[in-house]
Design a protein around this motif. Structure first.
Motif, short mmCIF file in Angstrom:
data_model
loop_
_atom_site.label_atom_id
_atom_site.label_comp_id
_atom_site.label_asym_id
_atom_site.label_seq_id
_atom_site.Cartn_x
_atom_site.Cartn_y
_atom_site.Cartn_z
N THR A 125 0.85 -1.19 0.00
CA THR A 125 0.00 0.00 0.00
C THR A 125 0.88 1.24 0.00
OG1 THR A 125 -1.63 -1.21 1.34
CG2 THR A 125 -1.91 1.18 1.14
N PHE A 126 0.52 2.21 -0.86
CA PHE A 126 1.24 3.48 -0.91
C PHE A 126 0.39 4.57 -0.28
CE2 PHE A 126 3.20 0.96 -4.19
CZ PHE A 126 4.54 1.31 -4.14
N TYR A 127 1.07 5.53 0.38
CA TYR A 127 0.39 6.60 1.09
C TYR A 127 1.00 7.95 0.72
CZ TYR A 127 -0.92 2.68 4.16
OH TYR A 127 -1.38 1.48 4.66
N ARG A 128 0.15 8.97 0.73
CA ARG A 128 0.62 10.36 0.62
C ARG A 128 0.02 11.16 1.75
NH1 ARG A 128 -1.04 12.50 -4.49
NH2 ARG A 128 -2.98 13.21 -3.51
N ASP A 129 0.90 11.77 2.55
CA ASP A 129 0.47 12.56 3.71
C ASP A 129 -0.48 11.77 4.60
OD1 ASP A 129 1.98 14.71 2.77
OD2 ASP A 129 0.31 15.52 1.61
N GLY A 130 -0.17 10.47 4.74
CA GLY A 130 -0.93 9.62 5.65
C GLY A 130 -2.17 8.99 5.06
N SER A 131 -2.57 9.35 3.86
CA SER A 131 -3.78 8.79 3.23
C SER A 131 -3.40 7.76 2.18
CB SER A 131 -4.62 9.91 2.59
OG SER A 131 -5.02 10.85 3.56
N ALA A 132 -4.08 6.61 2.19
CA ALA A 132 -3.80 5.55 1.24
C ALA A 132 -4.16 6.01 -0.18
CB ALA A 132 -4.57 4.30 1.60
N LEU A 133 -3.33 5.65 -1.13
CA LEU A 133 -3.54 6.02 -2.52
C LEU A 133 -4.23 4.92 -3.33
CD1 LEU A 133 -0.08 7.73 -3.16
CD2 LEU A 133 -2.28 8.85 -2.77
N GLY A 134 -4.62 3.87 -2.68
CA GLY A 134 -5.29 2.77 -3.35
C GLY A 134 -5.40 1.57 -2.43
N ALA A 135 -6.06 0.56 -2.92
CA ALA A 135 -6.23 -0.65 -2.12
C ALA A 135 -4.92 -1.44 -2.09
CB ALA A 135 -7.35 -1.50 -2.71
N PRO A 136 -4.67 -2.22 -1.05
CA PRO A 136 -3.46 -3.06 -1.00
C PRO A 136 -3.43 -4.04 -2.17
CG PRO A 136 -4.52 -2.95 1.15
CD PRO A 136 -5.47 -2.34 0.18
N GLY A 137 -2.23 -4.33 -2.64
CA GLY A 137 -2.07 -5.24 -3.77
C GLY A 137 -0.64 -5.71 -3.92
N PRO A 138 -0.34 -6.47 -4.98
CA PRO A 138 0.99 -7.03 -5.16
C PRO A 138 1.98 -6.06 -5.84
CG PRO A 138 -0.46 -7.86 -6.86
CD PRO A 138 -1.31 -7.01 -5.97
N ASN A 139 1.47 -4.96 -6.39
CA ASN A 139 2.33 -4.07 -7.16
C ASN A 139 3.24 -3.27 -6.23
OD1 ASN A 139 3.51 -2.49 -9.08
ND2 ASN A 139 1.60 -1.80 -10.03
N ARG A 140 4.55 -3.37 -6.46
CA ARG A 140 5.52 -2.65 -5.64
C ARG A 140 5.80 -1.24 -6.17
NH1 ARG A 140 10.40 -6.65 -3.86
NH2 ARG A 140 9.18 -8.51 -3.39
N GLU A 141 5.19 -0.88 -7.26
CA GLU A 141 5.49 0.41 -7.90
C GLU A 141 4.23 1.25 -7.99
OE1 GLU A 141 8.41 0.63 -11.23
OE2 GLU A 141 6.68 1.36 -12.36
N PHE A 142 4.38 2.53 -7.66
CA PHE A 142 3.29 3.50 -7.79
C PHE A 142 3.77 4.60 -8.73
CE2 PHE A 142 1.47 7.59 -6.52
CZ PHE A 142 0.11 7.33 -6.68
N SER A 143 2.95 4.95 -9.71
CA SER A 143 3.39 5.94 -10.70
C SER A 143 2.27 6.93 -11.00
CB SER A 143 3.85 5.26 -11.99
OG SER A 143 2.78 4.56 -12.60
N ILE A 144 2.69 8.15 -11.34
CA ILE A 144 1.80 9.21 -11.82
C ILE A 144 2.34 9.62 -13.18
CG2 ILE A 144 0.89 11.53 -11.43
CD1 ILE A 144 1.25 11.08 -8.44
N ALA A 145 1.57 9.44 -14.24
CA ALA A 145 2.07 9.68 -15.60
C ALA A 145 2.45 11.14 -15.82
CB ALA A 145 1.03 9.25 -16.63
N VAL A 146 1.64 12.07 -15.33
CA VAL A 146 1.90 13.50 -15.50
C VAL A 146 1.75 14.15 -14.13
CG1 VAL A 146 1.22 15.63 -16.66
CG2 VAL A 146 1.02 13.45 -17.87
N ALA A 147 2.86 14.46 -13.52
CA ALA A 147 2.84 15.00 -12.16
C ALA A 147 2.42 16.47 -12.17
CB ALA A 147 4.22 14.86 -11.52
N ARG A 148 1.71 16.87 -11.11
CA ARG A 148 1.31 18.26 -10.89
C ARG A 148 1.85 18.71 -9.53
NH1 ARG A 148 0.25 19.44 -15.98
NH2 ARG A 148 -1.39 18.14 -16.89
N GLU A 149 1.82 20.02 -9.31
CA GLU A 149 2.30 20.55 -8.04
C GLU A 149 1.49 19.99 -6.86
OE1 GLU A 149 4.11 24.77 -8.02
OE2 GLU A 149 2.54 24.87 -9.56
N VAL A 150 0.21 19.70 -7.10
CA VAL A 150 -0.63 19.17 -6.02
C VAL A 150 -0.22 17.76 -5.62
CG1 VAL A 150 -2.61 20.59 -6.63
CG2 VAL A 150 -2.33 18.37 -7.72
#
Length: 329
Positions: free
Chosen positions: A101-126
């Motif tokens: 599970t990946f988190y940003r500022d303490g909030s989960a970014l998705g459900a737990p799973g087998p993927n060890r990689e988290f990606s954002i295709a086009v990053a923004r300042e937010v």
């Protein structure tokens, strides 16, 4: 993971676990000399290779050796708007993980799973924030839920919103040239990025996207007055920003005196006064004066015809009057 500098006679490598760093190490010389050594970089990471003491050095990297079971690996280079952002949840010795599970500022970014990689295709300042991951170690790991330390990720602004400027003035004189400039600035790290600029008036496009940040108006007219804005965008269209509106008000030709009056019967010897130097220097005003003079000449011809008609009518009335008097006698 192995780190190596492959410029003979230097070759240095170590078995380490790479993660987001807290200190930069700068090599001062080849390992084959007594002056060799690495120390914390007090100057700051350089963006390009550099020469020192006759040796070529690569730009520094940030390195952390961690003894945690789980480490979140963040980006090694600065991240700007429009860049892809990739985070990896790395396990000790590459042991298998479950329920990642990946988190940003303490909030989960998705459900737990087998993927060890988290990606954002086009990053923004937010997308900036503190990230971490958690996972359950499978055999031969401890089999418990482990949490990695957080990593600060900052997505930097690629370029500020452009500002539209008019040169020499947003209130040009009619007939004069004016240039609209869409002004913004890229950071030094991305100075090679190409931006495309477009110009708009009200709700319609004046010029489509192009590499030039300027729009030339050779001769301003009243029709050019209006509300303008511009847009700057990257070639891949991932980042685009619009300028505030700029009002353009084209000023009409200036007049230095009262408007000329028409004389219905000017003396034949009178000639029109020559235009002043200010009027002669203004082609638009000179053209209008020429039209006015031609109109005055036409009026004079019409008045001449009218006088002749009145004379003929007067002679005819006198003749009729005499005939009437002779009949009465």
């Amino acid at each position: 993971m192995k780190l190596g500098c492959f410029s003979p006679p230097v070759l240095w490598a170590a078995q380490v676990l790479l993660a987001a760093g807290s200190e930069s190490l700068q090599c001062e010389g080849p390992v084959s000399t007594r002056d060799s050594g690495c120390r914390p970089d007090d100057v700051g990471a350089r963006e390009v290779d550099y020469l020192a003491r006759g040796y070529m050095f690569s730009r520094p990297i940030r390195l952390v050796v961690s003894y945690d079971w789980l480490v979140l690996q963040g980006p090694a280079a600065p991240i700007f708007e429009g860049d892809p952002l990739v985070l990896r949840c790395q396990a000790w010795r590459g042991w298998p993980l479950a329920q990642v599970t990946f988190y940003r500022d303490g909030s989960a970014l998705g459900a737990p799973g087998p993927n060890r990689e988290f990606s954002i295709a086009v990053a923004r300042e937010v997308d900036s924030g503190h990230y971490h991951c958690s996972a359950i170690f499978q055999s031969p790991g401890p089999g418990s839920l482990e949490t990695a330390s957080s990593v600060a990720v900052t997505v930097q602004e690629l370029f500020p919103a452009p500002v539209l400027r008019a040169t020499p003035s947003p209130e040009p004189q009619e007939g004069s040239a004016v240039t609209l400039s869409c002004q913004t600035k890229l950071p030094p790290q991305r100075s090679a990025t190409r931006l495309l600029f477009s110009f708009h008036k009200g709700g319609r496009s004046v010029r489509g996207r192009g590499l030039s940040p300027e729009l030339q108006v050779p001769a301003a007219a009243q029709a050019h007055s209006g509300s303008y804005w511009c847009e700057a965008t990257t070639e891949d269209n991932h980042v685009w920003k619009r300028s505030p509106r700029l009002e353009i008000r084209v000023q009409g030709p200036s007049s230095s005196g009262a408007p000329p009056t028409l004389d219905p019967a000017p003396p034949k010897s009178a000639a029109p006064a020559p235009p002043s130097p200010q009027q002669a220097s203004d082609p638009h005003l000179h053209h209008r004066m020429g039209l006015l003079l031609r109109q005055m000449q036409d009026v004079r011809v019409l008045l001449g015809h009218l006088v002749m008609e009145l004379r003929d009518l007067s002679g005819h009335l006198k003749l009729e009057t005499r005939k009437g008097t002779a009949k009465q006698v």
